[in-house]
Motif scaffolding. Structure first.
Motif, PDB file in Angstrom:
ATOM      1  N   VAL A   1      16.172  -6.101  15.872  1.00 61.03           N
ATOM      2  CA  VAL A   1      14.840  -6.208  15.247  1.00 61.03           C
ATOM      3  C   VAL A   1      14.630  -4.984  14.382  1.00 61.03           C
ATOM      4  CG1 VAL A   1      12.356  -6.316  15.626  1.00 61.03           C
ATOM      5  CG2 VAL A   1      13.931  -7.499  17.196  1.00 61.03           C
ATOM      6  N   GLN A   2      14.352  -5.200  13.114  1.00 57.84           N
ATOM      7  CA  GLN A   2      14.095  -4.053  12.247  1.00 57.84           C
ATOM      8  C   GLN A   2      13.257  -4.432  11.038  1.00 57.84           C
ATOM      9  OE1 GLN A   2      17.703  -2.274  10.716  1.00 57.84           O
ATOM     10  NE2 GLN A   2      18.552  -4.216  10.023  1.00 57.84           N
ATOM     11  N   LEU A   3      12.616  -3.394  10.489  1.00 52.71           N
ATOM     12  CA  LEU A   3      11.895  -3.494   9.220  1.00 52.71           C
ATOM     13  C   LEU A   3      12.558  -2.503   8.274  1.00 52.71           C
ATOM     14  CD1 LEU A   3       8.195  -3.504  10.549  1.00 52.71           C
ATOM     15  CD2 LEU A   3       9.512  -5.471   9.744  1.00 52.71           C
ATOM     16  N   VAL A   4      13.029  -2.986   7.148  1.00 55.96           N
ATOM     17  CA  VAL A   4      13.709  -2.127   6.182  1.00 55.96           C
ATOM     18  C   VAL A   4      12.892  -2.095   4.897  1.00 55.96           C
ATOM     19  CG1 VAL A   4      15.795  -1.734   4.844  1.00 55.96           C
ATOM     20  CG2 VAL A   4      15.968  -2.622   7.173  1.00 55.96           C
ATOM     21  N   GLN A   5      12.502  -0.891   4.516  1.00 52.27           N
ATOM     22  CA  GLN A   5      11.645  -0.728   3.345  1.00 52.27           C
ATOM     23  C   GLN A   5      12.447  -0.387   2.101  1.00 52.27           C
ATOM     24  OE1 GLN A   5       8.311   1.494   6.069  1.00 52.27           O
ATOM     25  NE2 GLN A   5       7.901   1.404   3.873  1.00 52.27           N
ATOM     26  N   SER A   6      11.844  -0.632   0.967  1.00 48.60           N
ATOM     27  CA  SER A   6      12.461  -0.303  -0.316  1.00 48.60           C
ATOM     28  C   SER A   6      12.493   1.213  -0.517  1.00 48.60           C
ATOM     29  CB  SER A   6      11.715  -0.995  -1.454  1.00 48.60           C
ATOM     30  OG  SER A   6      10.328  -0.786  -1.358  1.00 48.60           O
ATOM     31  N   GLY A   7      13.258   1.644  -1.489  1.00 49.33           N
ATOM     32  CA  GLY A   7      13.512   3.058  -1.687  1.00 49.33           C
ATOM     33  C   GLY A   7      12.380   3.818  -2.350  1.00 49.33           C
ATOM     34  N   ALA A   8      12.583   5.127  -2.409  1.00 53.17           N
ATOM     35  CA  ALA A   8      11.571   6.021  -2.980  1.00 53.17           C
ATOM     36  C   ALA A   8      11.287   5.668  -4.434  1.00 53.17           C
ATOM     37  CB  ALA A   8      12.041   7.465  -2.868  1.00 53.17           C
ATOM     38  N   GLU A   9      10.039   5.920  -4.822  1.00 52.10           N
ATOM     39  CA  GLU A   9       9.586   5.606  -6.185  1.00 52.10           C
ATOM     40  C   GLU A   9       8.952   6.842  -6.821  1.00 52.10           C
ATOM     41  OE1 GLU A   9      10.162   1.186  -6.164  1.00 52.10           O
ATOM     42  OE2 GLU A   9       9.873   2.696  -7.732  1.00 52.10           O
ATOM     43  N   VAL A  10       9.223   7.033  -8.092  1.00 54.00           N
ATOM     44  CA  VAL A  10       8.568   8.079  -8.876  1.00 54.00           C
ATOM     45  C   VAL A  10       7.918   7.385 -10.065  1.00 54.00           C
ATOM     46  CG1 VAL A  10       8.839  10.197 -10.191  1.00 54.00           C
ATOM     47  CG2 VAL A  10      10.268   9.804  -8.170  1.00 54.00           C
ATOM     48  N   LYS A  11       6.601   7.480 -10.148  1.00 56.88           N
ATOM     49  CA  LYS A  11       5.857   6.740 -11.165  1.00 56.88           C
ATOM     50  C   LYS A  11       4.848   7.670 -11.842  1.00 56.88           C
ATOM     51  CE  LYS A  11       6.258   2.640 -11.148  1.00 56.88           C
ATOM     52  NZ  LYS A  11       7.228   1.757 -11.843  1.00 56.88           N
ATOM     53  N   LYS A  12       4.280   7.174 -12.911  1.00 55.98           N
ATOM     54  CA  LYS A  12       3.210   7.904 -13.604  1.00 55.98           C
ATOM     55  C   LYS A  12       1.870   7.228 -13.320  1.00 55.98           C
ATOM     56  CE  LYS A  12       5.749  10.069 -17.367  1.00 55.98           C
ATOM     57  NZ  LYS A  12       5.626  11.367 -16.685  1.00 55.98           N
ATOM     58  N   ALA A  13       0.835   8.013 -13.372  1.00 52.50           N
ATOM     59  CA  ALA A  13      -0.515   7.489 -13.162  1.00 52.50           C
ATOM     60  C   ALA A  13      -0.790   6.377 -14.164  1.00 52.50           C
ATOM     61  CB  ALA A  13      -1.539   8.604 -13.322  1.00 52.50           C
ATOM     62  N   GLY A  14      -1.392   5.298 -13.648  1.00 56.17           N
ATOM     63  CA  GLY A  14      -1.695   4.162 -14.494  1.00 56.17           C
ATOM     64  C   GLY A  14      -0.658   3.042 -14.408  1.00 56.17           C
ATOM     65  N   GLU A  15       0.546   3.365 -13.922  1.00 54.21           N
ATOM     66  CA  GLU A  15       1.585   2.348 -13.792  1.00 54.21           C
ATOM     67  C   GLU A  15       1.328   1.471 -12.568  1.00 54.21           C
ATOM     68  OE1 GLU A  15       5.427   4.350 -16.010  1.00 54.21           O
ATOM     69  OE2 GLU A  15       5.256   4.612 -13.838  1.00 54.21           O
ATOM     70  N   SER A  16       1.974   0.313 -12.556  1.00 51.75           N
ATOM     71  CA  SER A  16       1.894  -0.577 -11.412  1.00 51.75           C
ATOM     72  C   SER A  16       3.108  -0.373 -10.511  1.00 51.75           C
ATOM     73  CB  SER A  16       1.819  -2.032 -11.871  1.00 51.75           C
ATOM     74  OG  SER A  16       3.007  -2.373 -12.557  1.00 51.75           O
ATOM     75  N   LEU A  17       2.983  -0.803  -9.265  1.00 51.41           N
ATOM     76  CA  LEU A  17       4.077  -0.637  -8.311  1.00 51.41           C
ATOM     77  C   LEU A  17       3.947  -1.662  -7.198  1.00 51.41           C
ATOM     78  CD1 LEU A  17       6.513   1.002  -7.196  1.00 51.41           C
ATOM     79  CD2 LEU A  17       4.852   2.444  -6.000  1.00 51.41           C
ATOM     80  N   LYS A  18       5.097  -2.140  -6.734  1.00 50.52           N
ATOM     81  CA  LYS A  18       5.143  -3.042  -5.575  1.00 50.52           C
ATOM     82  C   LYS A  18       6.287  -2.573  -4.696  1.00 50.52           C
ATOM     83  CE  LYS A  18       4.912  -8.047  -4.713  1.00 50.52           C
ATOM     84  NZ  LYS A  18       4.970  -9.369  -5.391  1.00 50.52           N
TER      85      LYS A  18
END
Lengths: 119, 111
Positions: A1-18
């Motif tokens: 049983v596990q939950l695996v998350q997506s990797g680190a993100e570097v974004k700029k203010a105003g951008e979208s992210l999922k």
């Protein structure tokens, strides 16, 4: 049983992210909720909201209502946390976690996704 | 300001017993909602230590135990070890907020 998350993100203010959280080793669509928890640098844990993948019943913390969107795709056994317009203050590590019911313990946690938002 | 109040820090020498308190109100712990406890080491995900029924997941030593009285709960750690040095969080449900609440966290230092 596990939950695996997506990797680190570097974004700029105003951008979208999922970001994502993929469940495996258990029946993702029934019996369990998936929550999202934020930890800002040097701060404590904050509950953002929770979703029941089976019927997409979603609840948000008043602090995060309208700021993020929680969703799930049962075909890929993946839960998501998304922003339409990031703020610098969204810089944090985000964890997904599983619970049998909303008031019960989070017994399985994802490894965390670090999100860095610059101006 | 967290809905559940924990002391910012506690400390103890190896082998000693320490307790970490978690104080809430009638809309959460005092309202009969379970309290769960987590251990968090730097750079790692939180780990469930004790659930609201005072059950420990596999691998959690019986040195860890939980209790609840009125609107407060406590985590006790006996036979303190260096590896116990971490942040500890309590978690419950709040009926006024209709959602999950965490304590502010307590940093345990093993002297």
């Amino acid at each position: 049983v596990q939950l695996v998350q997506s990797g680190a993100e570097v974004k700029k203010a105003g951008e979208s992210l999922k970001i994502s959280c993929k469940g495996s080793g258990y029946t993702f669509t029934t019996n369990y909720w998936i929550a999202w928890v934020r930890q800002m640098p040097g701060k404590g844990l904050e509950w953002m909201g929770i979703i029941y993948p089976g019927d997409s019943d979603t609840r948000y913390s008043p602090s995060f209502q309208g700021q993020v969107t929680i969703s799930a795709d049962t075909s890929t056994t993946t839960a998501y946390l998304q922003w339409s317009s990031l703020k610098v203050s969204d810089t944090a590590t985000y964890y997904c976690a599983r619970s049998a019911h909303i008031p019960t313990a989070f017994d399985i946690w994802g490894q965390g996704t670090m999100v860095t938002v610059s101006s | 300001q967290s809905v559940l109040t924990q002391p910012p820090s506690v400390s103890g020498a190896p082998g000693q017993r320490v307790t970490i308190s978690c104080t809430g109100s009638s809309s959460n712990i005092g309202g009969g909602y379970d309290v769960h406890w987590y251990q968090k080491l730097p750079g790692t995900a939180p780990r469930l230590l004790i659930d609201g029924k005072n059950s420990r997941p596999s691998g959690v030593p019986d040195r860890f135990s939980g209790s609840k009285s009125g609107a407060s709960a406590s985590l006790a750690i006996t036979g303190l070890q260096a590896e116990d040095e971490a942040d500890y969080y309590c978690h419950s449900f709040d009926s006024s907020l209709s959602g999950v609440v965490f304590g502010g966290g307590t940093k345990l230092t093993v002297l």
